[in-house]
Design a protein around this motif. Structure first.
Motif, short mmCIF file in Angstrom:
data_model
loop_
_atom_site.label_atom_id
_atom_site.label_comp_id
_atom_site.label_asym_id
_atom_site.label_seq_id
_atom_site.Cartn_x
_atom_site.Cartn_y
_atom_site.Cartn_z
N TRP A 1 0.84 -1.19 0.00
CA TRP A 1 0.00 0.00 0.00
C TRP A 1 0.88 1.25 0.00
CZ3 TRP A 1 -5.31 0.17 2.72
CH2 TRP A 1 -6.02 -1.03 2.51
N GLY A 2 0.45 2.26 -0.73
CA GLY A 2 1.14 3.54 -0.70
C GLY A 2 0.66 4.40 0.46
N SER A 3 1.37 5.50 0.70
CA SER A 3 1.01 6.39 1.82
C SER A 3 -0.38 6.97 1.66
CB SER A 3 2.03 7.53 1.92
OG SER A 3 3.30 7.04 2.24
N ARG A 4 -0.73 7.36 0.45
CA ARG A 4 -2.04 7.96 0.23
C ARG A 4 -3.16 6.95 0.49
NH1 ARG A 4 -3.27 12.46 -2.59
NH2 ARG A 4 -1.18 12.49 -3.50
N ARG A 5 -2.95 5.72 0.07
CA ARG A 5 -3.99 4.71 0.24
C ARG A 5 -4.22 4.37 1.70
NH1 ARG A 5 -3.95 -1.51 -2.18
NH2 ARG A 5 -6.07 -2.06 -1.47
N ILE A 6 -3.14 4.17 2.46
CA ILE A 6 -3.30 3.81 3.87
C ILE A 6 -3.84 5.00 4.67
CG2 ILE A 6 -0.94 4.35 4.60
CD1 ILE A 6 -1.06 1.88 6.42
N SER A 7 -3.47 6.22 4.27
CA SER A 7 -4.01 7.39 4.96
C SER A 7 -5.52 7.49 4.75
CB SER A 7 -3.33 8.67 4.45
OG SER A 7 -1.99 8.71 4.84
N SER A 8 -5.95 7.31 3.49
CA SER A 8 -7.38 7.36 3.20
C SER A 8 -8.13 6.26 3.93
CB SER A 8 -7.61 7.22 1.68
OG SER A 8 -7.02 8.30 0.98
N TYR A 9 -7.51 5.09 4.01
CA TYR A 9 -8.14 3.96 4.71
C TYR A 9 -8.31 4.27 6.19
CZ TYR A 9 -8.99 -0.96 5.94
OH TYR A 9 -9.56 -2.13 6.40
#
Length: 333
Positions: free
Chosen positions: A298-306
């Motif tokens: 997972w990228g930073s943006r994806r895990i942040s959104s999650y």
């Protein structure tokens, strides 16, 4: 105080005197009752409103609304900006707001509740600015950014915020530490383990992995791992005063924080320098492995959104500490 005025009801000039009456003002759906002054005819009781007399009452109504909603006054915003040594334009860049918006707030306009929450968090804890910079750093040139980082660090140390006390292990274990005292060793070993197992590991993702690990362990065992306190910031839950904590690890040559271009801005990746210690138990290491497996690739943006969809994040406001009790609703097991 009296004055001769024309009274429509009496049909001529009569003596008016200043009288007080209660008045309700509706401010953003909130009813505020204040005492205002009016001119009252001494003959028939007719009341006339005057802007000079009612102005202070209207101001008091807005001040009461600010108190109820914890919204800073214009002078408070200017004072806060002054602490950071920033011009109005630079402060707007840090906050990620428009220059005109901030200018209006400093000249009496009522901030939105969302903006007020950011200002309140920044006033309570200057290190909150580190989290803001995660999303607004592209607005600054390098020299400007370096100076701002030094100022934020100085303010953080000056205010002796509880996160610094926690770092020195002087805080009792409670629901915000996962019922364990903060452990520098465990926090260090969690950072070293994650950064050695996934490369490159950007700082934003690391901060989310730390949060998920501590909260998942609490969900499984009733206690956290590191004892770190986590707060609600724009990019999701993160360890309180994380820049100070990671900066200490870099200063001690445990990790290296290296800028890396990501798209049109610079991110930071965490590179392990020292070997991981032995402070983590088998159960704690198992939790770290399960968290990494869940978010592998997972990228930073994806895990942040999650993380934004977790109840722990949805139920707290900007800058608020996150209770480990929310771990029961964590989306991962």
């Amino acid at each position: 105080m009296t004055m001769i005025k024309y009274c429509d009801q009496c049909g001529g000039e009569t003596v008016f005197s200043v009288a007080e009456r209660e008045e309700n003002y509706d401010i953003r759906g909130e009813r505020i009752r204040v005492v205002t002054k009016v001119w009252r005819c001494q003959g028939c009781g007719l009341e006339l409103f005057d802007d000079e007399l009612t102005g202070p009452a209207l101001k008091e109504a807005y001040n009461e609304y600010r108190r109820r909603k914890n919204i800073p006054a214009p002078e408070d915003i200017k004072e806060l900006r002054g602490k950071f040594g920033l011009s109005l334009r630079s402060f707007a860049k840090l906050l990620g707001w428009g220059y005109v918006t901030l200018h209006r707030y400093e000249n009496g306009a009522l901030p939105s509740e969302a903006h007020a929450a950011v200002l309140a968090a920044l006033k309570a804890n200057p290190s909150y600015a580190f989290g803001l910079l995660e999303t607004t750093k592209r607005n600054f040139e390098k020299d400007e950014m370096d100076g701002l980082l030094k100022r934020i660090d100085a303010l953080t140390r000056e205010c002796n915020h509880p996160s610094k006390i926690r770092h020195e292990e002087k805080c009792e274990a409670n629901v915000f530490t996962g019922f364990v005292p903060f452990s520098v060793e465990k926090f260090r070993d969690m950072v070293l383990w994650f950064s050695s197992m996934e490369a490159p590991l950007l700082k934003t993702k690391l901060l989310k992995l730390l949060w998920y690990a501590d909260f998942l362990h609490f969900k499984r065992h009733g206690v956290g791992i590191s004892g770190a306190v986590y707060v609600h910031l724009p990019l999701g839950p993160v360890p309180d005063n994380f820049t100070f904590l990671l900066g200490e690890l870099e200063w001690e040559h445990k990790i290296k924080i290296e800028p890396v271009p990501v798209g049109d801005y610079l991110a930071e990746r965490i590179i392990p320098v020292a070997e991981r210690g032995s402070s983590l138990s088998e159960d704690e290491l198992r939790t770290l492995k399960d968290v990494l497996k869940q978010f592998q690739g997972w990228g930073s943006r994806r895990i942040s959104s999650y993380s934004h969809e977790e109840k722990a994040y949805l139920s707290t406001g900007q800058g608020e500490e996150i209770s480990y009790e929310y771990a029961v609703d964590l989306s991962i097991d």
